[in-house]
Design an enzyme around this catalytic site. Structure first.
Site, PDB file in Angstrom:
ATOM      1  N   GLU A 206       0.742  -1.354   0.239  1.00 48.61           N
ATOM      2  CA  GLU A 206      -0.152   0.068  -0.081  1.00 48.61           C
ATOM      3  C   GLU A 206       0.918   1.241  -0.182  1.00 48.61           C
ATOM      4  O   GLU A 206       0.622   2.243   0.913  1.00 48.61           O
ATOM      5  CB  GLU A 206      -0.829  -0.065   1.190  1.00 48.61           C
ATOM      6  CG  GLU A 206      -1.873  -1.095   1.102  1.00 48.61           C
ATOM      7  CD  GLU A 206      -3.228  -1.105   2.167  1.00 48.61           C
ATOM      8  OE1 GLU A 206      -4.271  -1.369   1.943  1.00 48.61           O
ATOM      9  OE2 GLU A 206      -2.976  -0.191   3.211  1.00 48.61           O
TER      10      GLU A 206
ATOM     11  N   GLU B 122      -6.800  -7.698  -0.206  1.00 49.91           N
ATOM     12  CA  GLU B 122      -7.257  -7.698   1.182  1.00 49.91           C
ATOM     13  C   GLU B 122      -8.602  -7.364   1.333  1.00 49.91           C
ATOM     14  O   GLU B 122      -8.993  -6.129   0.833  1.00 49.91           O
ATOM     15  CB  GLU B 122      -6.403  -6.500   1.766  1.00 49.91           C
ATOM     16  CG  GLU B 122      -4.941  -6.760   2.094  1.00 49.91           C
ATOM     17  CD  GLU B 122      -4.315  -5.906   3.064  1.00 49.91           C
ATOM     18  OE1 GLU B 122      -3.170  -5.673   2.791  1.00 49.91           O
ATOM     19  OE2 GLU B 122      -4.950  -4.966   3.646  1.00 49.91           O
TER      20      GLU B 122
HETATM   21  C1  GLA Z   1      -3.994  -2.273   5.370  1.00 48.60           C
HETATM   22  C2  GLA Z   1      -2.612  -3.110   5.423  1.00 48.60           C
HETATM   23  C3  GLA Z   1      -2.599  -4.262   6.029  1.00 48.60           C
HETATM   24  C4  GLA Z   1      -3.501  -4.309   7.674  1.00 48.60           C
HETATM   25  C5  GLA Z   1      -4.788  -3.659   7.176  1.00 48.60           C
HETATM   26  C6  GLA Z   1      -5.401  -3.644   8.471  1.00 48.60           C
HETATM   27  O1  GLA Z   1      -4.768  -2.414   4.391  1.00 48.60           O
HETATM   28  O2  GLA Z   1      -2.272  -3.477   3.974  1.00 48.60           O
HETATM   29  O3  GLA Z   1      -1.361  -4.770   6.492  1.00 48.60           O
HETATM   30  O4  GLA Z   1      -2.742  -3.221   8.015  1.00 48.60           O
HETATM   31  O5  GLA Z   1      -4.906  -2.569   6.394  1.00 48.60           O
HETATM   32  O6  GLA Z   1      -5.551  -4.842   9.288  1.00 48.60           O
END
Ligand code: GLA
Length: 774
Positions: free
Chosen positions: A186, A260
């Site tokens: 990210e 995710e």
């Molecule tokens: C983000 C991150 C993950 C985690 C999630 C929340 O999207 O990429 O590593 O921190 O949020 O759990």
């Protein structure tokens, strides 16, 4: 003969744990590629039904059990982060043993007929200490983490080279289970430097990774740092249609994947336990299955952040050690209703030839009757060697990674006064001649402590507890300890003695326990006798705040404010007969008693036990004499909105006042707020706190105000709707900690599709130094 074979296999198993073998590269049996429209496995259309599991968060002895659970839920792939700081705890010292033996985790996944998606970092986030980045990088005062700063990039490349050495042979191209590898994590949230991403991408290629390389981002950051030679996936917790529409913005053609997809969320100390919206989760999953889109459920099994590895959300919301995440597979590896609902759904969308096995049996669970810990070792009586220091420095400067650190100096005789400790990361327990005066608290930026009059020189002790380093945003530059000079009524206190208390095995081995209770910060020790081994949940409700160990295994942190009130104890870490419990309590227990429960307690808040009586200092809102710097309206919908003021405004406080909402209801909510400086760049959230908010829902859900400035858009601030429904205007005031020049801000509405409450319509903005009175 039989006994020698047994000894040989035991020796080999131990060797495996201590010195994990590097896998041999084998001729590939399968191929994986990213096709024009689909992922292709052996040339056939392949839909990735993936779930995230972190080897570090699951007792090694249970890796196979959890992977079998994932397979039995209907997944065909697992996704796993690596944590650089766990694999290289000290610069140049790589350690792939024990919980870090990811090659073994991949081997078991392959044996359980699961493919693997690897996310080695170098930055991972994941509510893990510093997002996986190693603390020792912070020894450089002005290092710029996650940039092309060579002091960051060189060690990051060395680490990725090591990852290639150990896990390269586990790629599908070498007969292993690894299909794809992620670059960074990210990054679009933080920057736009495509060359930085390029450097890391090349480092992975140079390290021997020849499977597809990809990157992940939330929908509105996909363009930041985008490179056509990195396959993009999108992360979201709701609205798959919207998420994939955004993805098509950077990937006009190719298979669509959600990197995710959140079934629940993580917990932070002092805020309600998170549970996901299961009907929406199932609905969105079915939507993706119906549209042949791939996904990875984050987390399918959260597990536990053992040791001192739990991170903190920004500005500073320390994460619990339990990482249950309301995931389909619970913290202890149990099936849940969500598990079976997901399994049932997947059974309707299997690819030709795919089957779903039965879930493995649950591991045995035991209860243990209450036991008193009868030995104690006061912290002040177990300090070890001191280092002389003219002025207090950060923990990293004393070459210390985690734990606590004690700063001691003499205070001359004199009148009562105010001690200003300056920023303390994270909690400073202040004592004068052994008597506790108060606690400095980073959550509320409360670093001033009243000191009584002294007829003679007195010993001042500041015992600093470092919780996890922030794992997100600029704030990962999270140096622990005391930040800079300590002053008494403006006079700097110098000539300190500094004692490192890293809470590691070595330190625990040197503690001197006495058969006696004690008060104040202390280690306690006791023995629990069991005649049958099994998983259990240590009941810590009569303890204050600290860390707990069983048979030398660090189970993690505990804190009586909740929401977690138990610590998961994996059966394999217990043994028949005597088991040693050690508990560090920085506050002191109500009763030094523990028990083993058959069920976890993940949702029991006790704000009344919080040493910061309210988690925000009492202030009065004084908007009457303030003139708004902007009166405007937000557009409806979930998209990020960037707003610019007619002219820059200066002040320590930023207030947004909602006048009404798009749905006409009395509620206001904010997904995320970033404030832009004179040059239009987001201002770092370091030192920020919520100075004032008129209302927040903390009973029926976690609508805590800090959710709006923690960088995560999947959670949000929401005004009360449970036991009361106060109407607009609603006010939310950020304290920057110092004066800032503001040219605008970015507002991310509460995310979600359909009728999402609280989306602000008309609003006013105020910037100034006198928006609240303390
Ligand atoms: C983000 C991150 C993950 C985690 C999630 C929340 O999207 O990429 O590593 O921190 O949020 O759990």
């Amino acid at each position: 003969m039989k006994s020698t074979l047994l000894i040989a296999s035991l020796a080999f198993a131990t060797m495996q744990i201590l010195h994990p073998t590097i896998a041999e590269a084998r001729p590939p049996e399968h191929t994986f590629a990213i096709g024009t429209n689909d992922f292709l496995l052996d040339g056939q259309r392949f839909e990735i039904r993936c779930g995230e599991i972190h080897a570090a968060r699951v007792p090694r002895e249970y890796w196979r059990h959890r992977l079998q659970m994932a397979k039995a839920m209907g997944l065909n792939t697992v996704c796993a982060y690596l944590f650089w700081n766990q694999i290289e705890p000290r610069e140049g010292k790589f350690d792939w043993s024990g919980q870090a033996d990811v090659a073994e985790f991949c081997r078991i996944a392959q044996e359980e007929k699961l493919w693997v998606i690897l996310r080695p970092g170098s930055y991972s986030c994941a509510e893990w200490e510093m997002g996986g980045l190693p603390w020792w990088l912070l020894k450089y005062d002005d290092i710029k983490l996650r940039t092309r700063d060579p002091r960051f990039l060189d060690p990051a490349k060395k680490y990725l080279k090591e990852v290639g050495r150990v896990l390269g042979p586990m790629q599908i191209t070498h007969g292993g289970p690894i299909l794809m590898v992620q670059v960074e994590n990210e990054y679009g949230f933080l920057g736009k430097d495509v060359n930085y991403m390029g450097e890391l991408r090349q480092a992975l290629v140079d390290a021997g990774f020849n499977v597809p390389l990809f990157e992940c981002n939330p929908p509105y950051n996909l363009k930041n740092g985008f490179r056509p030679d990195l396959f993009p996936v999108v992360n979201f917790g709701a609205d798959p249609a919207g998420g994939f529409r955004a993805l098509r913005g950077v990937l006009p053609q190719g298979p669509l994947m959600c990197g995710e997809f959140y079934p629940g969320w993580f917990d932070t100390w002092g805020s309600p336990h998170h549970t996901g919206n299961t009907p929406r989760y199932l609905g969105d999953l079915e939507y993706m299955l119906k549209h042949d889109e791939s996904f990875s459920i984050y987390m399918v099994h959260g597990g536990t952040t053992f040791g001192l590895w739990s991170g903190a959300d920004r500005p500073f919301k320390p994460d619990t050690s339990s990482y249950d995440y309301d995931a389909p597979i619970s913290e202890a590896g149990w099936t849940t209703e969500k598990f079976f609902q997901t399994r049932q759904l997947f059974a309707q969308y299997l690819l030709p030839g795919e089957t779903i096995p039965e879930p493995p049996a649950r591991n045995p669970v035991i209860s243990i009757s209450p036991v008193e810990l009868t030995e104690s070792a006061p912290v002040f009586a177990n300090l070890g060697k001191a280092v002389a220091s003219k002025t207090p420095l950060n923990m990293e400067k004393y070459d210390q990674d985690h734990g606590c650190i004690l700063y001691r100096t003499a205070v001359p005789a004199g009148d009562a006064g105010t001690l200003d400790l300056g920023p303390v990361h994270d909690f400073g327990f202040v004592f004068l001649d052994g008597k506790q005066l108060g606690i400095a608290d980073r959550r509320t930026s409360s670093f001033k402590i009243k000191v009584p009059a002294r007829s003679q020189s007195a010993t001042l002790d500041v015992l600093v507890e470092a919780m996890g380093r922030v794992n997100f945003g600029e704030e990962v530059h999270d140096r622990k300890g005391i930040h800079g000079p300590v002053k008494l009524d403006g006079t700097e206190l110098r000539d300190w003695k500094v004692f490192s208390l890293p809470l590691d095995k070595k330190m625990l081995g040197h503690l001197h326990f006495k058969k006696a209770p004690t008060t104040g910060p202390a280690f306690w020790r006791g023995t629990i006798k069991i005649d049958q081994v099994g998983d259990t949940f240590l009941d810590l409700r009569s303890w204050g705040k600290g860390v707990v160990w069983v048979n030398g295994h660090c189970l993690g942190r505990y804190w009586d404010i909740g929401p977690t009130q138990t610590a998961y104890v994996p059966g394999p870490w217990l043994k028949k007969g005597k088991n040693e419990i050690v508990i560090l309590d920085l506050l002191g227990p109500e009763k030094p008693v523990v028990a083993g429960l058959a069920q976890p307690i993940l949702n029991e808040l006790h704000p009344e036990k919080d040493f910061a009586r309210s988690h925000r200092p009492a202030v009065t809102l004084t908007l009457e004499n303030a003139k708004p710097v902007l009166t405007a309206s937000f557009a409806p919908g979930s998209a990020l909105q960037e707003v610019h003021l007619d002219a820059p405004a200066k002040g320590r406080y930023f207030c947004i006042e909602s006048l009404n909402a798009h749905d006409g209801k009395p509620y206001a909510a904010i997904g995320e707020l970033d404030v832009l400086d004179q040059s239009g760049k987001p201002i770092s959230h370091d030192g920020w706190s919520v100075a004032y908010v008129d209302s927040e829902e903390r009973e029926k859900e976690d609508g805590t105000a800090e959710n709006a400035i923690d960088g995560q858009t999947a959670n949000y601030w929401h005004t009360q709707w449970g036991s009361a429904q106060p109407n607009h205007p609603h006010r939310f005031v950020i304290d920057f900690g110092k004066s800032q020049t503001v040219s605008g801000f970015r507002y991310v509405p509460r995310q979600g599709t359909g009728d999402v409450g609280g989306r602000i319509k008309d609003y006013r903005i105020y910037v100034g130094d006198n928006l609240v009175q303390r």
